[in-house]
Write a protein that holds these residues in place. Sequence first.
Motif, PDB file in Angstrom:
ATOM      1  N   LEU A  94       0.825  -1.203   0.000  1.00 47.26           N
ATOM      2  CA  LEU A  94       0.000   0.000   0.000  1.00 47.26           C
ATOM      3  C   LEU A  94       0.857   1.250   0.000  1.00 47.26           C
ATOM      4  CD1 LEU A  94      -2.804  -1.041   2.521  1.00 47.26           C
ATOM      5  CD2 LEU A  94      -2.961  -0.920   0.036  1.00 47.26           C
ATOM      6  N   ARG A  95       1.964   1.229   0.739  1.00 49.25           N
ATOM      7  CA  ARG A  95       2.855   2.396   0.768  1.00 49.25           C
ATOM      8  C   ARG A  95       3.432   2.662  -0.612  1.00 49.25           C
ATOM      9  NH1 ARG A  95       2.712   6.479   3.690  1.00 49.25           N
ATOM     10  NH2 ARG A  95       2.362   5.078   5.442  1.00 49.25           N
ATOM     11  N   VAL A  96       3.812   1.596  -1.324  1.00 46.19           N
ATOM     12  CA  VAL A  96       4.338   1.762  -2.684  1.00 46.19           C
ATOM     13  C   VAL A  96       3.275   2.371  -3.600  1.00 46.19           C
ATOM     14  CG1 VAL A  96       5.135   0.519  -4.736  1.00 46.19           C
ATOM     15  CG2 VAL A  96       6.087  -0.041  -2.495  1.00 46.19           C
ATOM     16  N   ALA A 155      -6.638  -1.369   2.126  1.00 48.39           N
ATOM     17  CA  ALA A 155      -6.579  -1.267   0.667  1.00 48.39           C
ATOM     18  C   ALA A 155      -7.796  -0.492   0.160  1.00 48.39           C
ATOM     19  CB  ALA A 155      -6.519  -2.651   0.032  1.00 48.39           C
ATOM     20  N   ALA A 156      -8.953  -0.782   0.748  1.00 42.55           N
ATOM     21  CA  ALA A 156     -10.164  -0.026   0.401  1.00 42.55           C
ATOM     22  C   ALA A 156     -10.021   1.431   0.828  1.00 42.55           C
ATOM     23  CB  ALA A 156     -11.385  -0.656   1.058  1.00 42.55           C
ATOM     24  N   GLY A 157      -9.435   1.653   1.996  1.00 42.51           N
ATOM     25  CA  GLY A 157      -9.230   3.023   2.465  1.00 42.51           C
ATOM     26  C   GLY A 157      -8.328   3.812   1.542  1.00 42.51           C
ATOM     27  N   LEU A 158      -7.263   3.175   1.066  1.00 42.03           N
ATOM     28  CA  LEU A 158      -6.360   3.858   0.139  1.00 42.03           C
ATOM     29  C   LEU A 158      -7.058   4.134  -1.186  1.00 42.03           C
ATOM     30  CD1 LEU A 158      -3.618   4.996  -0.571  1.00 42.03           C
ATOM     31  CD2 LEU A 158      -2.877   2.682  -1.208  1.00 42.03           C
ATOM     32  N   LEU A 159      -7.838   3.181  -1.671  1.00 40.54           N
ATOM     33  CA  LEU A 159      -8.582   3.413  -2.910  1.00 40.54           C
ATOM     34  C   LEU A 159      -9.526   4.594  -2.750  1.00 40.54           C
ATOM     35  CD1 LEU A 159      -9.495   2.667  -5.754  1.00 40.54           C
ATOM     36  CD2 LEU A 159     -11.045   0.969  -4.748  1.00 40.54           C
ATOM     37  N   ALA A 160     -10.240   4.650  -1.639  1.00 38.79           N
ATOM     38  CA  ALA A 160     -11.149   5.776  -1.392  1.00 38.79           C
ATOM     39  C   ALA A 160     -10.383   7.088  -1.347  1.00 38.79           C
ATOM     40  CB  ALA A 160     -11.896   5.551  -0.081  1.00 38.79           C
ATOM     41  N   LEU A 161      -9.247   7.096  -0.670  1.00 41.23           N
ATOM     42  CA  LEU A 161      -8.427   8.314  -0.574  1.00 41.23           C
ATOM     43  C   LEU A 161      -7.995   8.782  -1.957  1.00 41.23           C
ATOM     44  CD1 LEU A 161      -6.827  10.379   1.122  1.00 41.23           C
ATOM     45  CD2 LEU A 161      -4.963   8.694   1.216  1.00 41.23           C
ATOM     46  N   MET A 162      -7.526   7.864  -2.782  1.00 47.64           N
ATOM     47  CA  MET A 162      -7.098   8.223  -4.131  1.00 47.64           C
ATOM     48  C   MET A 162      -8.250   8.792  -4.956  1.00 47.64           C
ATOM     49  SD  MET A 162      -4.649   5.035  -5.188  1.00 47.64           S
ATOM     50  CE  MET A 162      -3.023   4.774  -4.464  1.00 47.64           C
ATOM     51  N   LEU A 163      -9.393   8.129  -4.895  1.00 46.27           N
ATOM     52  CA  LEU A 163     -10.544   8.589  -5.673  1.00 46.27           C
ATOM     53  C   LEU A 163     -10.974   9.990  -5.252  1.00 46.27           C
ATOM     54  CD1 LEU A 163     -12.604   5.272  -5.669  1.00 46.27           C
ATOM     55  CD2 LEU A 163     -11.568   6.343  -7.679  1.00 46.27           C
ATOM     56  N   LEU A 164     -11.009  10.235  -3.948  1.00 50.21           N
ATOM     57  CA  LEU A 164     -11.469  11.528  -3.443  1.00 50.21           C
ATOM     58  C   LEU A 164     -10.483  12.646  -3.783  1.00 50.21           C
ATOM     59  CD1 LEU A 164     -12.812  10.203  -0.050  1.00 50.21           C
ATOM     60  CD2 LEU A 164     -14.192  11.337  -1.803  1.00 50.21           C
ATOM     61  N   HIS A 165      -9.198  12.358  -3.682  1.00 45.34           N
ATOM     62  CA  HIS A 165      -8.211  13.371  -4.052  1.00 45.34           C
ATOM     63  C   HIS A 165      -8.211  13.611  -5.556  1.00 45.34           C
ATOM     64  CE1 HIS A 165      -6.332  14.548  -0.376  1.00 45.34           C
ATOM     65  NE2 HIS A 165      -5.975  13.325  -0.030  1.00 45.34           N
ATOM     66  N   ASP A 166      -8.285  12.533  -6.324  1.00 44.31           N
ATOM     67  CA  ASP A 166      -8.240  12.669  -7.778  1.00 44.31           C
ATOM     68  C   ASP A 166      -9.473  13.385  -8.305  1.00 44.31           C
ATOM     69  OD1 ASP A 166      -6.573  11.941 -10.101  1.00 44.31           O
ATOM     70  OD2 ASP A 166      -8.372  10.884 -10.754  1.00 44.31           O
ATOM     71  N   LEU A 179     -10.055   0.606  11.897  1.00 41.45           N
ATOM     72  CA  LEU A 179      -9.573   1.871  11.359  1.00 41.45           C
ATOM     73  C   LEU A 179      -8.063   1.840  11.133  1.00 41.45           C
ATOM     74  CD1 LEU A 179     -10.360   4.792  10.598  1.00 41.45           C
ATOM     75  CD2 LEU A 179      -9.827   5.438  12.958  1.00 41.45           C
ATOM     76  N   GLY A 180      -7.651   2.408   9.994  1.00 35.86           N
ATOM     77  CA  GLY A 180      -6.241   2.564   9.668  1.00 35.86           C
ATOM     78  C   GLY A 180      -5.990   3.946   9.122  1.00 35.86           C
ATOM     79  N   GLU A 181      -4.730   4.248   8.870  1.00 27.20           N
ATOM     80  CA  GLU A 181      -4.361   5.612   8.477  1.00 27.20           C
ATOM     81  C   GLU A 181      -4.987   6.041   7.155  1.00 27.20           C
ATOM     82  OE1 GLU A 181      -0.292   6.312   6.949  1.00 27.20           O
ATOM     83  OE2 GLU A 181       0.136   4.268   7.579  1.00 27.20           O
ATOM     84  N   TYR A 182      -5.096   5.121   6.187  1.00 27.49           N
ATOM     85  CA  TYR A 182      -5.654   5.527   4.898  1.00 27.49           C
ATOM     86  C   TYR A 182      -7.148   5.792   5.006  1.00 27.49           C
ATOM     87  CZ  TYR A 182      -1.167   3.998   3.069  1.00 27.49           C
ATOM     88  OH  TYR A 182       0.176   3.856   2.834  1.00 27.49           O
TER      89      TYR A 182
END
Length: 387
Positions: A164-166, A201-212, A257-260
Amino acid sequence: MDDAVLRGLIPEAIAVLCRRGADFPAAEDAVQEALVEALRVWPDDPPRDPKAWLVTVAWRKFLDAARAETSRRTREELVDREPAPGPVPSTDDTLQLYFLCAHPSLSAGSAIALTLRAVGGLTTRQIADAYLVPEATMAQRISRAKRTIAGVRLTEPGDVATVLRVLYLVFNEGYSGDVDLADEAIRLTRQLAAMTRHEEAAGLLALMLLHDARRPARTDAEGRLVPLEAQDRSRWDTRRIAEGVAVLQAALARDRLGEYQAQAAIAALHADAPTADETDWVQIVEWYDELVHLTDSPVARLNRAVAVGQADGARAGLAALAELDPALPRYDAVAAWLHERDGDPARAARLYAEAARAAPTIPERDHLTRQAARLNAQLGRGVRHPL
């Protein structure tokens, strides 16, 4: 064949060869050679089963290389493994490639390049263009990474957090070259989230979508950076926002809960506000508290100081900022913004100028320089800054 479909076959083919006994560098080289052959042959003679064709040709390329470099005994053992032509089993080992490409022995830059090449299916030239470096330089970087992990076997579950970090770093690399790294990171993270069902992984996907989703409004017609509070929110991609919120809600419902997920919740609150003035800064501060608790990240604390300045006033934001190391990247930019809101334009102008000199990107440097010039112009005209 559709380019995205073809790129999706590459990691699957590499994984099949690795499962048959090839090490990763040899498998990746063989698949790339097979891909060149596919681009030459397929337009006039498309295969009925593209994956089976790619695997078959790649395995033969691998055997050719093995015959040239190994003993007769090893060659015979490898040839005996060759399956009869036909459909390739649907087993997908792509997840192992994620873990292999994010191996802890690799540097972040090498892990990103290898992930884009092996899992993303990008060519060396495309990766080089995205990073604005010569193709030969990127080829050397990828070759070194492949040598580093040669012979590595994944006998235990890999570290999802490292993968996820990569992917997070890939997303943050920007949008240069003919390959949009943000879109590529979203594509790969979407794939990983579906494969692992991991809440982060879902949290990171959500973060990417919202920022993008905010990307169209981040620059003006002249290419100048537009800060969040000044963006035209009608230009935000509402479909991406809706998808990001839905993915986030499903992840949060798992109660792990996680950081992403925390970062995505903050992004969702920004996306939910019709105007900058209607942003729920109090709740954003609460989510930053969660994020700091999870990560103790100085960057999270710096962003929290901004949120506190919005929720409780500039003095409260400055008090939160005073707890941090002034050497922290973007510290001066945050300090400048808070001092301007606190009614000290002279100090804010100096800090904006200092922040501009340390800015990591040209658009950010130009934006901070304009902020300093704006305040200096007001001071020169004797304009009283509103308290």
